[in-house]
Design a protein around this motif. Structure first.
Motif, PDB file in Angstrom:
ATOM      1  N   PRO A  94       0.849  -1.271  -0.109  1.00  0.00           N
ATOM      2  CA  PRO A  94       0.164  -0.098  -0.091  1.00  0.00           C
ATOM      3  C   PRO A  94       0.725   1.415   0.045  1.00  0.00           C
ATOM      4  CG  PRO A  94      -0.073  -0.799   2.289  1.00  0.00           C
ATOM      5  CD  PRO A  94       0.777  -1.797   1.317  1.00  0.00           C
ATOM      6  N   TRP A  95       2.028   1.244  -0.472  1.00  0.00           N
ATOM      7  CA  TRP A  95       2.996   2.516  -0.273  1.00  0.00           C
ATOM      8  C   TRP A  95       2.439   3.636  -0.990  1.00  0.00           C
ATOM      9  CZ3 TRP A  95       4.611  -0.284   3.346  1.00  0.00           C
ATOM     10  CH2 TRP A  95       5.121  -1.594   2.972  1.00  0.00           C
ATOM     11  N   THR A  96       1.882   3.289  -2.270  1.00  0.00           N
ATOM     12  CA  THR A  96       1.459   4.579  -3.075  1.00  0.00           C
ATOM     13  C   THR A  96       0.242   5.154  -2.337  1.00  0.00           C
ATOM     14  OG1 THR A  96       0.194   3.221  -4.380  1.00  0.00           O
ATOM     15  CG2 THR A  96       2.428   3.507  -5.143  1.00  0.00           C
ATOM     16  N   ALA A  97      -0.468   4.480  -1.721  1.00  0.00           N
ATOM     17  CA  ALA A  97      -1.907   5.197  -0.935  1.00  0.00           C
ATOM     18  C   ALA A  97      -1.430   5.898   0.244  1.00  0.00           C
ATOM     19  CB  ALA A  97      -2.977   4.136  -0.632  1.00  0.00           C
ATOM     20  N   VAL A  98      -0.347   5.279   0.750  1.00  0.00           N
ATOM     21  CA  VAL A  98       0.155   5.960   1.939  1.00  0.00           C
ATOM     22  C   VAL A  98       0.905   7.408   1.650  1.00  0.00           C
ATOM     23  CG1 VAL A  98       1.953   5.852   3.830  1.00  0.00           C
ATOM     24  CG2 VAL A  98       0.475   3.948   3.419  1.00  0.00           C
ATOM     25  N   GLU A  99       1.657   7.303   0.560  1.00  0.00           N
ATOM     26  CA  GLU A  99       2.353   8.538   0.179  1.00  0.00           C
ATOM     27  C   GLU A  99       1.259   9.494  -0.521  1.00  0.00           C
ATOM     28  OE1 GLU A  99       6.209   5.938  -1.110  1.00  0.00           O
ATOM     29  OE2 GLU A  99       5.031   6.632  -2.686  1.00  0.00           O
ATOM     30  N   LEU A 100       0.141   9.066  -1.151  1.00  0.00           N
ATOM     31  CA  LEU A 100      -0.664  10.088  -1.828  1.00  0.00           C
ATOM     32  C   LEU A 100      -1.339  10.742  -0.738  1.00  0.00           C
ATOM     33  CD1 LEU A 100      -2.306  11.084  -4.216  1.00  0.00           C
ATOM     34  CD2 LEU A 100      -3.667   9.065  -3.958  1.00  0.00           C
ATOM     35  N   LEU A 101      -1.724  10.039   0.582  1.00  0.00           N
ATOM     36  CA  LEU A 101      -2.326  10.809   1.584  1.00  0.00           C
ATOM     37  C   LEU A 101      -1.374  11.927   2.135  1.00  0.00           C
ATOM     38  CD1 LEU A 101      -4.894  11.049   3.671  1.00  0.00           C
ATOM     39  CD2 LEU A 101      -3.484   9.471   4.938  1.00  0.00           C
ATOM     40  N   HIS A 102      -0.255  11.380   2.399  1.00  0.00           N
ATOM     41  CA  HIS A 102       0.649  12.595   2.769  1.00  0.00           C
ATOM     42  C   HIS A 102       0.980  13.684   1.861  1.00  0.00           C
ATOM     43  CE1 HIS A 102       4.474  14.084   4.854  1.00  0.00           C
ATOM     44  NE2 HIS A 102       4.949  14.157   3.635  1.00  0.00           N
TER      45      HIS A 102
END
Length: 261
Positions: A46-54
């Motif tokens: 899920p890295w891309t979702a975590v980064e998108l939120l940030h």
């Protein structure tokens, strides 16, 4: 709706796309009552979702991100990363949310599909976007492809009405010539990089402008890129300006690059 992708991903892979979204769509997200973004097909991790939120919260503090994956096992694996503002759902192109999101990001999702399938997927996803209303242009679908570590990326931006623009983004230090980005064209364009097609003509002209800007290389790759893009504006409808060019980007109207026939 859809098929399971390979699921390969890496941390920070989509940074160029995310930064562009934050810069160009941040105002829409800030104005929205409930700014929901979807990371469609985030993959095995899920890295891309975590980064998108940030990255979105840097410009829109109330933004929420929902990661959507068609593989239930990937959803289960992502659940430990859920937090305030970040959730994960099982689903596909139908976007299993009660409302209409203000952003759908689909990176490296359509590469495995046939070109003939792309238009129908775009229509389905655009129909799920928040509609235009008042001063808002509505939601945004960003669909494209990048290399494994995010050095080269090309994406199409679409609104509820359909395609708007195509953006080329790269780490300038890794670029030999602009046409190197052809291998990362999204599915709608990658098979159209042949003589007689607009995207082929654009990349040809970009290479020529890059060659003509060679004297600027002594000031660095950024200055050479900016000069080449500036020369392109004489013949191509470039929609952005130096602030984005400095990032190793250039955005062109979709109509100028759309496939023929």
């Amino acid at each position: 709706m859809g098929t399971v992708t390979r699921g390969t991903t890496n941390p920070n892979r989509l940074r160029r796309m995310d930064r562009w979204i934050a810069a160009t769509h941040g105002a829409e997200l800030r104005r929205a009552g409930d700014p929901v973004a979807v990371d469609l097909g985030y993959g095995a991790a899920p890295w891309t979702a975590v980064e998108l939120l940030h990255r979105l919260r840097g410009v829109a503090p109330r933004a929420r991100v929902v990661g959507v994956e068609i593989d239930p096992a990937r959803v289960a694996a992502a659940e430990p990363y859920a937090r305030e503002g970040l959730a994960f759902r099982h689903g596909g192109f139908e976007i299993p949310l009660p409302g209409r999101p203000l952003l759908v990001r689909a990176a490296n999702v359509l590469r495995q599909y046939d070109e003939a399938e792309v238009a129908a997927v775009w229509r389905r996803l655009c129909a799920r976007l928040a509609p235009a209303a008042g001063h808002s242009r509505g939601g945004l679908l960003v669909e494209g492809t990048c290399d494994e570590i995010g050095r080269r990326h090309v994406w199409v931006a679409l609104g509820p009405e359909g395609p708007r623009t195509v953006t080329f983004a790269t780490r300038l230090g890794s670029l030999d010539r602009p046409s190197d980005l052809a291998e990362r064209l999204p599915k709608a364009l990658i098979h159209r990089n042949v003589p007689g097609e607009p995207v082929h003509a654009f990349l040809r002209d970009f290479d020529r402008a890059w060659a003509a800007a060679a004297p600027y290389a002594s000031y660095g790759a950024r200055q050479r890129w900016m000069r080449a893009v500036r020369d392109l504006t004489a013949d191509w409808p470039v929609t952005d300006g130096p602030a984005r060019w400095r990032q190793g980007e250039v955005t062109v109207r979709w109509g100028a690059l759309a496939p023929r026939g």
